[in-house]
Design a protein around this motif. Sequence first.
Motif, PDB file in Angstrom:
ATOM      1  N   ARG A 101       4.527  13.729  -5.620  1.00  0.00           N
ATOM      2  CA  ARG A 101       3.104  13.863  -7.081  1.00  0.00           C
ATOM      3  C   ARG A 101       3.963  14.814  -7.779  1.00  0.00           C
ATOM      4  NH1 ARG A 101      -1.986  12.971  -3.871  1.00  0.00           N
ATOM      5  NH2 ARG A 101      -3.027  10.648  -5.062  1.00  0.00           N
ATOM      6  N   ASP A 144       1.033   5.283   0.052  1.00  0.00           N
ATOM      7  CA  ASP A 144      -0.539   6.103   0.511  1.00  0.00           C
ATOM      8  C   ASP A 144      -0.105   7.243  -0.100  1.00  0.00           C
ATOM      9  OD1 ASP A 144      -2.586   7.607   1.326  1.00  0.00           O
ATOM     10  OD2 ASP A 144      -2.217   7.193   3.597  1.00  0.00           O
ATOM     11  N   LYS A 151       8.294   9.291  -1.644  1.00  0.00           N
ATOM     12  CA  LYS A 151       6.869   9.388  -2.790  1.00  0.00           C
ATOM     13  C   LYS A 151       7.305  10.701  -3.180  1.00  0.00           C
ATOM     14  CE  LYS A 151       5.040   6.592   0.840  1.00  0.00           C
ATOM     15  NZ  LYS A 151       3.542   6.214   1.586  1.00  0.00           N
ATOM     16  N   SER A 177       1.714  10.037  -8.903  1.00  0.00           N
ATOM     17  CA  SER A 177       2.549   9.804  -7.707  1.00  0.00           C
ATOM     18  C   SER A 177       3.166   8.728  -8.583  1.00  0.00           C
ATOM     19  CB  SER A 177       1.534   9.515  -6.815  1.00  0.00           C
ATOM     20  OG  SER A 177       0.323   9.559  -6.976  1.00  0.00           O
ATOM     21  N   ASN A 229       0.978   5.328  -9.489  1.00  0.00           N
ATOM     22  CA  ASN A 229      -0.296   5.673  -9.259  1.00  0.00           C
ATOM     23  C   ASN A 229      -0.537   6.681 -10.312  1.00  0.00           C
ATOM     24  OD1 ASN A 229      -3.210   7.517  -8.003  1.00  0.00           O
ATOM     25  ND2 ASN A 229      -3.457   5.131  -8.001  1.00  0.00           N
ATOM     26  N   SER A 251      -2.355   9.574  -0.618  1.00  0.00           N
ATOM     27  CA  SER A 251      -3.018  10.979  -0.111  1.00  0.00           C
ATOM     28  C   SER A 251      -3.380  12.197   0.459  1.00  0.00           C
ATOM     29  CB  SER A 251      -4.080  10.184   0.880  1.00  0.00           C
ATOM     30  OG  SER A 251      -3.927  10.202   1.531  1.00  0.00           O
ATOM     31  N   THR A 252      -2.188  11.850   1.362  1.00  0.00           N
ATOM     32  CA  THR A 252      -1.822  13.691   2.074  1.00  0.00           C
ATOM     33  C   THR A 252      -0.276  14.389   1.481  1.00  0.00           C
ATOM     34  OG1 THR A 252       0.182  12.463   3.648  1.00  0.00           O
ATOM     35  CG2 THR A 252      -2.546  12.498   4.364  1.00  0.00           C
ATOM     36  N   ASN A 273       1.052  -1.415  -0.262  1.00  0.00           N
ATOM     37  CA  ASN A 273      -0.280   0.250  -0.270  1.00  0.00           C
ATOM     38  C   ASN A 273       1.148   1.425  -0.258  1.00  0.00           C
ATOM     39  OD1 ASN A 273      -1.851   1.745   0.115  1.00  0.00           O
ATOM     40  ND2 ASN A 273      -2.523   1.767   2.306  1.00  0.00           N
TER      41      ASN A 273
END
Length: 631
Positions: free
Chosen positions: A408, A67, A406, A399, A388, A69-70, A65
């Motif tokens: 984005r 993540d 990470k 992303s 993603n 999102s933040t 996973n």
Amino acid sequence: MQRRDFLNGMALALFSGMTPLQILYGKEAKIEDFTKEYYPPKLLGLRGSNDASYQFAHMLRDGENFDFSTLKPKQEYDLVVVGAGISGLTAALLYQNKFGKEKKILILDNHDDFGGHARRNEIELQDGTILSYGGSESFQSPKALFTKQVIDLLKSLGIDIDELAKCFDVNFYPDLKLSRGVYFSKSEFGVDKVVNGNPRKVICDDIPYDKLNGKSIEEFINEFPFKQRYKKDLISLFKSEKDYLKGMNKEEREEYIAKTSYKQFLKDKVKLSTEAIKFFEGITDDFLALGIDAVSCEDARISFLPGFDNLGLDAIEGDALAEMEEPYIYHCADRNATVARLLVKKLIPEVSKQGINMNDVTLAHFDYSKLDTPKNTVRLRLNSTVINVENTKQGALVSYVMQGKKMRVKAKKVVMANYNSAIPYIIPSLPQEQKEALSKNVKTSLIHTKVVISNWESFIKLGVHEIYSPRMPYSRTKLDYPVSMGGYEHPKNPKNPICLHMVCSPLAFAASQGIELEGLDARDRARVGRNLLFSISFEEHEKIIRSQLQGILGSVGFDNERDIKAIVVNRWGHCYSYTENSLYDESEEAQKTIRTARKPFKNIVIANSDSDWSAYMHSAIEQAFRAVDEL
């Protein structure tokens, strides 16, 4: 740090005062000798898809996973391209040409070099550099296959197909009285023996048929280490003296060759012995990347394999024949890497002071530090795995993970120019039907290994320039193509070093690992091959390479410990795009799958050779045109 671990993908050419060969087979390198310059073409050891290139992609596949999102995007682009192979680079250039040079473009790639399979290998020697290639080898039948769009694009890059053909010396090896040969290994045939003078016509040949220096088929086969009755059967097969499908009507014959493997044909209809069939096991590993038990008679026939002349089938003619017979002479010095380099130079002019055409770029040095700078309207970001992509009202969010961090970005449009099979994981919101269609493209695996040897007098003594090795890991071993261009001269003196091109299908290791392939379709075989490939270390590769070359060349004085000067293992777990295979696919259904897989998805389009089920450079370019038109 152990020497072998250090060699496995490190920048060997970049140690001050030392050549890669000194590091690989001489003085130990010290970590403090490493400089800051980043130039992947000079890397030795394990190349292609190294471990780092697929680490995060495999984590995503396995359910990790990620993540994002933040994470707020800090950059915004008009276009993001996922994949810096020829299709992705072409898409970026076409977008820029269509919508304006001022458009901001970001190209992301998970590898440490651009070009996809069209990679460049630069192998430094004390007295010069040998240029070679990591994967994509040639312009495939450009007169027969290239559309005007493709030809015009290449011209815009400074590539002239007719001039390129003149860079290839078709008479070089024939004038040295060299031919193709076959190596029979002691492990498989009881003796190490090379038989030269192979007279067989091959598909897309670089040697004119009247200059093969071949023997008669009888003389050639009679030198095989086989029992006399097996030789007699092989001679009969190669001369196609029989109608092996006697009793079938034309429709039944066409159905048979489409739905029967070449191995089954040899066994059931030709009645060849298991021993004689061994000769053909490996003969399709290179061009088709599958064994003869997964290649249809239809494909065997267009590959000029024997047994089909007396079957009453329609003659192969027109474009299909032209493609098969067009000379295989359209090679740049670093093969299709030249195309990738010229595309990058067009997009990011600052990367090199040279590179206005195919000759000028041949010896040009590229400054990789210029690929991703804020002042560029086009930025190429390596070592960046896209995890993603999701549509938004205004465009898309992309992303990715770059060296473990990470990231984005926002994009108005996105071109997916990576592997089809990865796209469903990256875009989970895709329609299920499209996900399933994309997943049908399971790419086959290949290893393109480069071995620099101190001289090639052993090949002269054996009378060969290329060797086929049945039932061996490396089915093909070839002296480098005789290409001179842009100030680069191919090796001409047998006393001097040369680069050997060696091709291995990892499916060749299945039997030794106790893996049974019978009953598996082409896709499942590709999955098996990929798993086998990723399980083999560089050290194991080196042992295999040394052993096979010693068996081939040892009888004429070759010593692998003395004569091997450098090794580059270009490992491609996802190499050839899946191609329609009549043994397992129905043509109408396959075409429907292709169309479904490449449908635009709102602000996202797909461009890659996979989207045409074709492993050729011109297909990758054509699909880039289609994708940009869809934008």
